[in-house]
Scaffold this motif. Structure first.
Motif, PDB file in Angstrom:
ATOM      1  N   UNK A 327       7.507 -88.530  24.513  1.00 57.09           N
ATOM      2  CA  UNK A 327       8.326 -87.332  24.379  1.00 57.09           C
ATOM      3  C   UNK A 327       7.515 -86.060  24.232  1.00 57.09           C
ATOM      4  N   UNK A 328       6.203 -86.164  24.102  1.00 57.34           N
ATOM      5  CA  UNK A 328       5.355 -84.984  23.989  1.00 57.34           C
ATOM      6  C   UNK A 328       5.403 -84.187  25.290  1.00 57.34           C
ATOM      7  N   UNK A 329       5.534 -82.871  25.173  1.00 53.21           N
ATOM      8  CA  UNK A 329       5.470 -81.965  26.314  1.00 53.21           C
ATOM      9  C   UNK A 329       4.180 -81.152  26.194  1.00 53.21           C
ATOM     10  N   UNK A 330       3.518 -80.933  27.319  1.00 52.13           N
ATOM     11  CA  UNK A 330       2.280 -80.157  27.329  1.00 52.13           C
ATOM     12  C   UNK A 330       2.402 -79.017  28.314  1.00 52.13           C
ATOM     13  N   UNK A 331       1.924 -77.848  27.913  1.00 51.81           N
ATOM     14  CA  UNK A 331       1.943 -76.658  28.755  1.00 51.81           C
ATOM     15  C   UNK A 331       0.501 -76.192  28.946  1.00 51.81           C
ATOM     16  N   UNK A 332       0.037 -76.128  30.211  1.00 48.56           N
ATOM     17  CA  UNK A 332      -1.368 -75.841  30.499  1.00 48.56           C
ATOM     18  C   UNK A 332      -1.509 -74.700  31.503  1.00 48.56           C
ATOM     19  N   UNK A 333      -2.627 -73.995  31.401  1.00 47.44           N
ATOM     20  CA  UNK A 333      -2.894 -72.903  32.339  1.00 47.44           C
ATOM     21  C   UNK A 333      -4.391 -72.785  32.568  1.00 47.44           C
ATOM     22  N   UNK A 334      -4.767 -72.440  33.803  1.00 51.02           N
ATOM     23  CA  UNK A 334      -6.162 -72.206  34.131  1.00 51.02           C
ATOM     24  C   UNK A 334      -6.255 -71.055  35.112  1.00 51.02           C
ATOM     25  N   UNK A 335      -7.334 -70.271  35.008  1.00 51.18           N
ATOM     26  CA  UNK A 335      -7.458 -69.070  35.832  1.00 51.18           C
ATOM     27  C   UNK A 335      -8.921 -68.814  36.167  1.00 51.18           C
ATOM     28  N   UNK A 336      -9.133 -68.262  37.364  1.00 52.39           N
ATOM     29  CA  UNK A 336     -10.465 -67.934  37.840  1.00 52.39           C
ATOM     30  C   UNK A 336     -10.752 -66.436  37.847  1.00 52.39           C
ATOM     31  N   UNK A 337      -9.809 -65.598  37.486  1.00 52.12           N
ATOM     32  CA  UNK A 337     -10.036 -64.152  37.499  1.00 52.12           C
ATOM     33  C   UNK A 337      -9.435 -63.518  36.261  1.00 52.12           C
TER      34      UNK A 337
END
Length: 452
Positions: A327-337
């Motif tokens: 039931x765990x939810x994960x929110x992820x983000x990655x950026x190069x600029x």
């Protein structure tokens, strides 16, 4: 003035622990330094054992000739109060001849800035060969790290490593698109393979690498340094032990600003992708490591600034969500600029844990918070910093010496690529993508790394 025998008798009859430094200081009050040196050379002295029988000859410790058995740390006298943070055991590296010899393949930033310096802190690993397309640079590096010139190879002579008994393992630190080729060639040369992340460009390449090492009966490990780092191990332990109750939500971000469009990271054939496989992978892999679960569904979004020369072939930004069986939810983000940011936060029923920075090579920091009645406790746990590259290399060396499956084997790298492929697919199609469900925790991992 007291004689040397009289001084020894006084010191040995003392019921308190007498340090070597204290003995030298007291003895120096009445004897010339040369006289002390002569007396110590003539006999072995047992101090601080509560004995009063004078000088006791001792035999030198037996040499450990079995690399599968750890070296025993040298015991030193205690000096810190119990209220202070305890120091770890005294480093006890294996003798030079017992350590696993590595050929470092690729002499770019990561090898020169991190991996080669880290070998100085290794207990079971050493550099014995270099592989580079630039011989002038390789010769200079070889002199810096004591590698003989005969152990310098280029990419055409790479396969000749099979004839070098000083090399037991190969550490591949090349652009992602070359990982599969050099892993397969290295396995055929009879060497164990430690490969940088991401494992390759595609899941199919990962499968080929796994099969090649299996056919050659060689070990394959992916260099997920975070899975050997103490703070991340602490968070993992807290999650598994439900220290703050059940985990509900996890956030992770990894961003940096790249600036060279001709660098291999911006060439798709060499990089496989942009920010996602390069630095976004830390968010993905760290969450899987901490929970021990595999996501059953992902939803992804992708964006690149139009006309920016950095992103002609690879993506700039990726965000994604993952749903786990518990039931765990994960929110992820990655950026190069975007300006560098490496954050990680775990939210549970009764508290939270966070790291900032979370994925850097050094300087990691952790905070946690929980409530007990009307009181909110905010803490900053401190653990001794350890070199992540040294930890991962020594784990692989230990697995080679004791014939164990590495904690982060090729199957672990393959699973990340399967998930990343689903994230790209979701971003392209604009809808969630289902993934295979696994009921077992740590499905793809091998032997737990030693701590301490």
């Amino acid at each position: 003035m007291k004689s040397l025998d009289s001084m020894l008798s006084d010191l040995l009859s003392d019921k308190k622990t007498v340090s070597r430094q204290l003995f030298l200081r007291r003895a120096g009050q009445g004897l010339a330094l040369s006289g002390i040196a002569g007396g110590l050379a003539a006999c072995q002295i047992s101090l601080g054992q509560g004995k009063t029988d004078g000088v006791k000859p001792t035999s030198p410790p037996a040499k450990n000739t079995d690399p599968s058995k750890p070296e025993q740390p040298i015991e030193l006298e205690a000096w810190k109060a119990e209220t202070e943070q305890a120091a770890g055991p005294t480093p006890s590296p294996q003798p030079e001849e017992q350590r696993v010899g590595y050929a470092i393949v690729g002499l770019g930033h990561l090898s020169l800035d991190e991996i080669l310096p880290a070998l100085a802190q290794c207990k079971k690993s050493k550099v014995t060969a270099l592989v580079s397309g630039n011989r002038e640079k390789a010769l200079k590096v070889a002199k810096q790290y004591g590698v003989p010139e005969k152990n310098i190879y280029n990419y055409q002579t790479y396969d000749q490593l099979k004839d070098n008994p000083e090399v037991q393992a190969i550490y591949i630190v090349l652009p992602n698109g070359l990982h599969a080729e050099y892993t397969i060639r290295g396995a055929k040369a009879g060497k164990h393979i430690l490969c940088e992340k991401p494992m390759a460009n595609t899941p199919e390449e990962c499968r080929q690498m796994i099969e090649a090492c299996k056919q050659a009966n060689r070990k394959l490990m992916i260099a997920y340094r975070i899975q050997y780092e103490p703070y991340h191990a602490m968070i993992r332990d807290s999650i598994r032990q439900k220290k703050f109750g059940k985990v509900k939500f996890i956030e992770a971000t990894n961003a940096q600003y790249t600036a060279n469009p001709s660098h291999w990271r911006h060439v798709k054939a060499l990089a496989g992708g942009g920010s996602l496989p390069d630095i976004g992978l830390y968010c993905l892999n760290t969450i899987r490591y901490a929970l021990g679960e595999e996501p059953t569904e992902v939803m992804g979004y992708q964006y690149s600034t139009p006309g920016d020369p950095l992103f002609k072939e690879v993506e700039e930004n990726v965000t994604w969500q993952m749903r786990f069986p518990s039931g765990v939810l994960a929110n992820c983000a990655t950026a190069y600029a975007a300006h560098e940011n490496r954050t990680y936060k775990v939210l549970a029923e009764k508290g939270w844990m966070s790291m900032q920075p979370a994925f850097a090579y050094k300087g990691l920091s952790m905070k946690q918070s929980h409530a007990e009645g009307p009181v909110e406790y905010n803490e900053e746990p401190k653990v001794a910093e350890k070199n992540q590259f040294a930890l991962e290399m020594d784990h692989f060396s230990d697995c080679i010496q004791q014939d164990k499956k590495p904690f982060t084997p090729g199957e672990e790298g393959l699973q990340d690529h399967i998930i990343m492929e689903a994230i790209y697919q979701s971003a392209q199609e604009g809808k969630p993508v289902k993934l295979q469900k696994y009921d077992k925790l740590d499905t793809f991992r091998g032997t737990e790394p030693k701590r301490g």
